[in-house]
Scaffold this active site. Structure first.
Site, mmCIF file in Angstrom:
data_model
loop_
_atom_site.group_PDB
_atom_site.id
_atom_site.type_symbol
_atom_site.label_atom_id
_atom_site.label_comp_id
_atom_site.label_asym_id
_atom_site.label_seq_id
_atom_site.Cartn_x
_atom_site.Cartn_y
_atom_site.Cartn_z
ATOM 1 C CB CYS A 1 -0.941 0.017 1.195
ATOM 2 S SG CYS A 1 -2.081 -1.361 1.188
ATOM 3 C CG HIS B 1 -3.169 3.619 2.734
ATOM 4 N ND1 HIS B 1 -3.641 3.331 1.476
ATOM 5 C CD2 HIS B 1 -3.132 2.426 3.415
ATOM 6 C CE1 HIS B 1 -3.867 2.024 1.389
ATOM 7 N NE2 HIS B 1 -3.578 1.462 2.549
ATOM 8 C CG ASN C 1 -6.467 -0.798 1.418
ATOM 9 O OD1 ASN C 1 -5.799 -0.209 0.554
ATOM 10 N ND2 ASN C 1 -5.923 -1.408 2.451
HETATM 11 N N1 COA Z 1 -18.660 -8.772 8.739
HETATM 12 C C1 COA Z 1 -19.122 -9.124 9.948
HETATM 13 N N2 COA Z 1 -18.338 -9.565 10.923
HETATM 14 C C2 COA Z 1 -17.032 -9.643 10.672
HETATM 15 C C3 COA Z 1 -16.472 -9.298 9.430
HETATM 16 C C4 COA Z 1 -17.361 -8.841 8.441
HETATM 17 N N3 COA Z 1 -16.936 -8.480 7.222
HETATM 18 N N4 COA Z 1 -15.139 -9.476 9.482
HETATM 19 C C5 COA Z 1 -14.858 -9.918 10.727
HETATM 20 N N5 COA Z 1 -16.010 -10.035 11.434
HETATM 21 C C6 COA Z 1 -16.177 -10.479 12.799
HETATM 22 C C7 COA Z 1 -15.001 -11.272 13.306
HETATM 23 O O1 COA Z 1 -15.115 -12.617 12.893
HETATM 24 C C8 COA Z 1 -15.138 -11.114 14.793
HETATM 25 O O2 COA Z 1 -16.133 -12.007 15.250
HETATM 26 P P1 COA Z 1 -15.949 -12.790 16.642
HETATM 27 O O3 COA Z 1 -15.857 -11.715 17.678
HETATM 28 O O4 COA Z 1 -17.168 -13.615 16.721
HETATM 29 O O5 COA Z 1 -14.667 -13.553 16.480
HETATM 30 C C9 COA Z 1 -15.710 -9.708 14.944
HETATM 31 O O6 COA Z 1 -16.251 -9.354 13.671
HETATM 32 C C10 COA Z 1 -14.685 -8.687 15.333
HETATM 33 O O7 COA Z 1 -13.571 -8.879 14.514
HETATM 34 P P2 COA Z 1 -12.314 -8.006 14.713
HETATM 35 O O8 COA Z 1 -11.234 -8.504 13.816
HETATM 36 O O9 COA Z 1 -12.038 -7.880 16.171
HETATM 37 O O10 COA Z 1 -12.842 -6.597 14.193
HETATM 38 P P3 COA Z 1 -12.092 -5.230 14.204
HETATM 39 O O11 COA Z 1 -12.848 -4.242 14.977
HETATM 40 O O12 COA Z 1 -10.621 -5.367 14.480
HETATM 41 O O13 COA Z 1 -12.223 -4.818 12.661
HETATM 42 C C11 COA Z 1 -10.929 -4.781 10.657
HETATM 43 C C12 COA Z 1 -11.662 -5.648 11.672
HETATM 44 C C13 COA Z 1 -10.288 -5.705 9.632
HETATM 45 C C14 COA Z 1 -11.913 -3.858 9.998
HETATM 46 C C15 COA Z 1 -9.847 -3.944 11.394
HETATM 47 O O14 COA Z 1 -9.084 -4.778 12.231
HETATM 48 C C16 COA Z 1 -8.957 -3.229 10.446
HETATM 49 O O15 COA Z 1 -9.358 -2.350 9.748
HETATM 50 N N6 COA Z 1 -7.650 -3.568 10.432
HETATM 51 C C17 COA Z 1 -6.711 -2.957 9.547
HETATM 52 C C18 COA Z 1 -6.852 -3.562 8.176
HETATM 53 C C19 COA Z 1 -6.107 -2.780 7.138
HETATM 54 O O16 COA Z 1 -6.212 -1.587 7.091
HETATM 55 N N7 COA Z 1 -5.360 -3.498 6.324
HETATM 56 C C20 COA Z 1 -4.627 -2.928 5.248
HETATM 57 C C21 COA Z 1 -3.490 -2.146 5.779
HETATM 58 S S1 COA Z 1 -2.679 -1.381 4.465
#
Ligand code: COA
Length: 322
Positions: A113, A249, A279
């Site tokens: 990215c 970003h 993204n």
């Molecule tokens: N829809 C519904 N539920 C979802 C889901 C979706 N698309 N994706 C994950 N979940 C669930 C998970 O399974 C988890 O369930 P559980 O509690 O029963 O295990 C719950 O939602 C919470 O997941 P979690 O990973 O704790 O959520 P979060 O608040 O951390 O959000 C992201 C997840 C991916 C949005 C967040 O971590 C994020 O943005 N991370 C950075 C990613 C990024 O920017 N990557 C590129 C970098 S360049």
């Protein structure tokens, strides 16, 4: 001293739009979950036969038009991408040929990215060294071709697109400071599991998809982006209160908000486009820059900080007077 400045910008997003409501029908998710956790409302997806270089060409044409230059004026092409058409020739050469840019250095650069920030920083150095006169710098990604569409943890986050700029010499900055960084110890947190020299047989299997530990990526991203912004401002002797715009970003609205908070910047001074395309990896910063420039918010002479963070991890930022 010679500086470099952005003379024109352009962007391209594929026609096909996939909304959060479309995704509700594909995986166990909801529009509400995606919007509140990420800020994404829709993403653009390339057609099956469309490639990264196809998108680059469209974005580059608009950037050249807005800079008032033609293919013959370009003497270097750099494409930041992690989803090239082919393993080789590189996307830079494909774009060079298709646009009719005369013989010149043309290459791709892979920093996930952060690819556009790495490419822009590289172009800046070539211009400052008087080794290039006018560089076409692109960030572009066909990231939806690397997604497991059954994995709700990742498929809701990403989209395709391309953004381009023309960088040219200037007596005044222009680009004032660049800062690049990387730390390979974080490889396992965000990666694609095969390549030309490793496990290529995984291509076309269920294993061919982005792997990500979202929570961990989130934490390191927020911490690192605040840090890299401060380093770049310090290098230029600029106080954060002087910034007119942050062009971050576009990975996640909550990461963007956290970075803005660390810079004491109100969200009115942040270009946010993540809702419209998710993204797009290396494309996201030049896409957002072009949106801000074309809708008239980013004006000539204003101070703009661009920053990105991605797999590796890699990170970087560029401070410029537009
Ligand atoms: N829809 C519904 N539920 C979802 C889901 C979706 N698309 N994706 C994950 N979940 C669930 C998970 O399974 C988890 O369930 P559980 O509690 O029963 O295990 C719950 O939602 C919470 O997941 P979690 O990973 O704790 O959520 P979060 O608040 O951390 O959000 C992201 C997840 C991916 C949005 C967040 O971590 C994020 O943005 N991370 C950075 C990613 C990024 O920017 N990557 C590129 C970098 S360049």
């Amino acid at each position: 001293m010679t500086y470099s400045r952005i003379a024109g910008t352009g962007r391209y997003l594929p026609e096909k739009i996939l909304t959060n409501f479309d995704l509700e029908k594909m995986v166990d998710t909801t529009d509400e979950w995606i919007r509140t956790r990420t800020g994404v409302e829709r993403r653009h997806c390339v057609a099956p036969d469309q490639t990264t270089s196809d998108m680059c060409v469209e974005a580059a044409k608009l950037a050249m038009e807005s800079a008032g230059v033609g293919p013959a004026d370009i003497d270097m092409v750099i494409v930041g991408t992690t989803s090239p058409d082919l393993i080789f020739p590189n996307v830079g050469t494909l774009v060079q040929h298709r646009l009719g840019i005369p013989s010149c250095p043309a290459f791709s650069l892979e920093a996930a990215c952060t690819g556009f920030i790495y490419a822009l920083t590289t172009a800046d150095k070539f211009i400052k060294a008087d080794a290039a006169k006018r560089v076409l710098v692109i960030g572009a990604e066909c990231i939806t071709k690397l997604i497991d569409w059954d994995d709700r943890n990742t498929c809701v986050l990403f989209g395709d697109g391309a953004g381009a700029v023309i960088l040219e010499p200037s007596d005044e900055p222009g680009i004032m400071a660049c800062h690049l960084g990387a730390d390979g110890q974080y490889k396992e947190l965000l990666y694609y599991p095969f390549g030309a020299s490793k496990d290529l047989a995984k291509a076309g299997t269920d294993e061919a998809a982005i792997r990500m530990s979202g929570k961990d990526v989130f934490k390191v991203a927020v911490h690192t982006l605040g840090d890299v912004a401060s380093k770049t401002l310090d290098a230029a002797g600029i106080d954060k209160s002087e910034l007119d715009w942050l062009v971050p970003h576009q990975a996640n609205l909550r990461i963007i908000q956290a970075t803005a908070k660390r810079l004491d910047l109100p969200m009115e001074k942040v270009i946010v486009t993540v809702q419209d395309h998710g993204n797009t990896s290396a494309a996201s910063v030049p896409l957002a820059l072009d949106v801000g420039v074309r809708d008239g918010r980013i004006q000539r002479g204003q101070l703009v900080l661009m920053e990105a963070f991605g797999g590796g991890f890699t990170w970087g930022s560029v401070l410029m007077r537009f």
